[in-house]
Design a protein around this motif. Structure first.
Motif, short mmCIF file in Angstrom:
data_model
loop_
_atom_site.label_atom_id
_atom_site.label_comp_id
_atom_site.label_asym_id
_atom_site.label_seq_id
_atom_site.Cartn_x
_atom_site.Cartn_y
_atom_site.Cartn_z
N ASP A 13 29.37 51.81 -0.64
CA ASP A 13 29.79 51.01 0.51
C ASP A 13 28.61 50.47 1.31
O ASP A 13 28.76 49.53 2.09
CB ASP A 13 30.69 51.83 1.44
N GLU A 14 27.42 51.08 1.14
CA GLU A 14 26.24 50.64 1.87
C GLU A 14 25.52 49.48 1.17
O GLU A 14 24.57 48.93 1.70
CB GLU A 14 25.26 51.81 2.04
N ILE A 15 25.98 49.13 -0.03
CA ILE A 15 25.36 48.06 -0.81
C ILE A 15 26.27 46.84 -0.79
O ILE A 15 27.45 46.92 -1.10
CB ILE A 15 25.13 48.51 -2.27
N ALA A 16 25.70 45.70 -0.40
CA ALA A 16 26.46 44.44 -0.38
C ALA A 16 25.88 43.50 -1.42
O ALA A 16 24.66 43.36 -1.54
CB ALA A 16 26.38 43.80 1.00
N GLU A 17 26.76 42.85 -2.18
CA GLU A 17 26.33 41.92 -3.20
C GLU A 17 26.93 40.54 -2.93
O GLU A 17 28.10 40.44 -2.60
CB GLU A 17 26.79 42.37 -4.59
N THR A 18 26.10 39.52 -3.08
CA THR A 18 26.59 38.15 -3.03
C THR A 18 26.08 37.45 -4.28
O THR A 18 25.03 37.80 -4.81
CB THR A 18 26.10 37.40 -1.77
N PHE A 19 26.84 36.48 -4.73
CA PHE A 19 26.49 35.78 -5.96
C PHE A 19 26.10 34.35 -5.64
O PHE A 19 26.79 33.66 -4.88
CB PHE A 19 27.67 35.82 -6.93
N VAL A 20 24.98 33.93 -6.17
CA VAL A 20 24.45 32.59 -5.93
C VAL A 20 24.09 31.96 -7.27
O VAL A 20 24.02 32.65 -8.29
CB VAL A 20 23.20 32.64 -5.02
N ARG A 64 10.23 42.56 0.64
CA ARG A 64 11.66 42.47 0.35
C ARG A 64 12.49 43.04 1.50
O ARG A 64 13.70 42.96 1.49
CB ARG A 64 11.98 43.25 -0.93
N LEU A 65 11.81 43.61 2.50
CA LEU A 65 12.47 44.19 3.66
C LEU A 65 12.51 43.19 4.80
O LEU A 65 11.49 42.60 5.14
CB LEU A 65 11.72 45.46 4.10
N THR A 66 13.70 43.00 5.40
CA THR A 66 13.82 42.09 6.53
C THR A 66 13.43 42.81 7.81
O THR A 66 13.25 44.03 7.82
CB THR A 66 15.26 41.56 6.67
N LYS A 67 13.35 42.07 8.91
CA LYS A 67 13.01 42.67 10.20
C LYS A 67 14.06 43.67 10.66
O LYS A 67 13.77 44.59 11.41
CB LYS A 67 12.83 41.58 11.27
N GLU A 68 15.29 43.46 10.21
CA GLU A 68 16.39 44.36 10.60
C GLU A 68 16.44 45.62 9.76
O GLU A 68 17.27 46.49 10.00
CB GLU A 68 17.75 43.63 10.48
N GLY A 69 15.58 45.73 8.76
CA GLY A 69 15.54 46.91 7.93
C GLY A 69 16.47 46.84 6.74
O GLY A 69 16.95 47.85 6.25
N VAL A 70 16.74 45.63 6.24
CA VAL A 70 17.62 45.44 5.10
C VAL A 70 16.78 45.02 3.90
O VAL A 70 15.99 44.07 3.98
CB VAL A 70 18.69 44.36 5.39
N ILE A 71 16.93 45.73 2.79
CA ILE A 71 16.24 45.37 1.56
C ILE A 71 17.08 44.31 0.85
O ILE A 71 18.28 44.49 0.64
CB ILE A 71 16.05 46.59 0.64
N VAL A 72 16.44 43.21 0.47
CA VAL A 72 17.12 42.13 -0.25
C VAL A 72 16.48 42.00 -1.63
O VAL A 72 15.29 41.72 -1.74
CB VAL A 72 17.02 40.79 0.52
N LEU A 73 17.28 42.23 -2.67
CA LEU A 73 16.82 42.08 -4.05
C LEU A 73 17.60 40.96 -4.70
O LEU A 73 18.82 40.93 -4.63
CB LEU A 73 17.04 43.38 -4.84
N GLU A 82 27.26 40.21 -14.63
CA GLU A 82 27.29 41.67 -14.81
C GLU A 82 25.90 42.24 -15.12
O GLU A 82 25.51 43.26 -14.57
CB GLU A 82 28.27 42.05 -15.93
N GLN A 83 25.17 41.55 -15.99
CA GLN A 83 23.82 42.03 -16.31
C GLN A 83 22.91 41.93 -15.10
O GLN A 83 22.08 42.82 -14.86
CB GLN A 83 23.24 41.22 -17.47
N ASN A 84 23.04 40.87 -14.32
CA ASN A 84 22.22 40.72 -13.12
C ASN A 84 22.59 41.76 -12.07
O ASN A 84 21.71 42.28 -11.36
CB ASN A 84 22.35 39.31 -12.55
N ARG A 85 23.87 42.10 -11.95
CA ARG A 85 24.29 43.16 -11.02
C ARG A 85 23.66 44.48 -11.42
O ARG A 85 23.13 45.22 -10.58
CB ARG A 85 25.82 43.31 -11.03
N ALA A 86 23.73 44.79 -12.70
CA ALA A 86 23.17 46.06 -13.20
C ALA A 86 21.65 46.08 -12.99
O ALA A 86 21.09 47.13 -12.63
CB ALA A 86 23.51 46.24 -14.67
N ASP A 87 21.00 44.94 -13.20
CA ASP A 87 19.56 44.85 -13.04
C ASP A 87 19.16 45.09 -11.58
O ASP A 87 18.23 45.86 -11.28
CB ASP A 87 19.06 43.48 -13.51
N ALA A 88 19.85 44.44 -10.64
CA ALA A 88 19.54 44.60 -9.22
C ALA A 88 19.77 46.03 -8.77
O ALA A 88 18.96 46.61 -8.04
CB ALA A 88 20.38 43.64 -8.39
N LEU A 89 20.87 46.62 -9.21
CA LEU A 89 21.18 48.01 -8.84
C LEU A 89 20.15 48.98 -9.42
O LEU A 89 19.70 49.91 -8.74
CB LEU A 89 22.59 48.37 -9.31
#
Length: 144
Positions: A13-20, A64-73, A82-89
């Motif tokens: 629940d602490e991990i958010a994913e968006t697709f671009v 990769r860390l924002t000023k708010e303390g969020v890591i963005v990969l 699916e492969q990109n989701r697995a790679d990021a995780l």
């Protein structure tokens, strides 16, 4: 729960994913399909990680860390979502695993008697070699 080490887990629940849309090769599909994944993990807001691990993870994350303390990969290595989701995780889990290892504190030690003697013997030997190269006090450097 996502296992990181035998004693450490990440809450899904602490991990958010968006697709671009991904850049790079993909043929006709590249402009239609959002196959790249942008994974966000709030380090400071995480309830599952200990404070020491959070601090080391922020250092490891770097830019990769924002000023708010969020890591963005961003993962766009593969052509499927699916492969990109697995790679990021997998990359996030590896970063947390690296941060979970506490650095060994260096304790300064004193040189042993043997190492001191070896050092002094080496200096004496070198001094002797250099002394042999010097001219003798009363004579010249060679014959004329």
């Amino acid at each position: 729960m996502i296992p990181v080490t035998p004693r450490l887990w990440l809450d899904e629940d602490e991990i958010a994913e968006t697709f671009v849309r991904a850049s790079g090769p993909g043929g006709q599909n590249v402009n239609k399909v959002s196959s790249a994944v942008q994974l966000r993990f709030d380090v400071r807001g995480s309830k599952t990680l200990p404070d020491a691990v959070k601090a080391r993870l922020e250092r490891i994350a770097g830019r990769r860390l924002t000023k708010e303390g969020v890591i963005v990969l961003v993962a766009q290595r593969y052509r499927t979502q699916e492969q990109n989701r697995a790679d990021a995780l997998a990359r996030l889990v590896e970063m947390v695993r690296e941060a979970s290892v506490a650095p060994v504190i260096r304790r300064p030690t004193r040189p042993t008697l043997g190492s001191k003697l070896r050092r002094l013997e080496g200096k004496a030997k070198r001094s002797g070699v250099k002394a042999m190269r010097r001219d003798t006090p009363g004579g010249g450097g060679g014959e004329d």
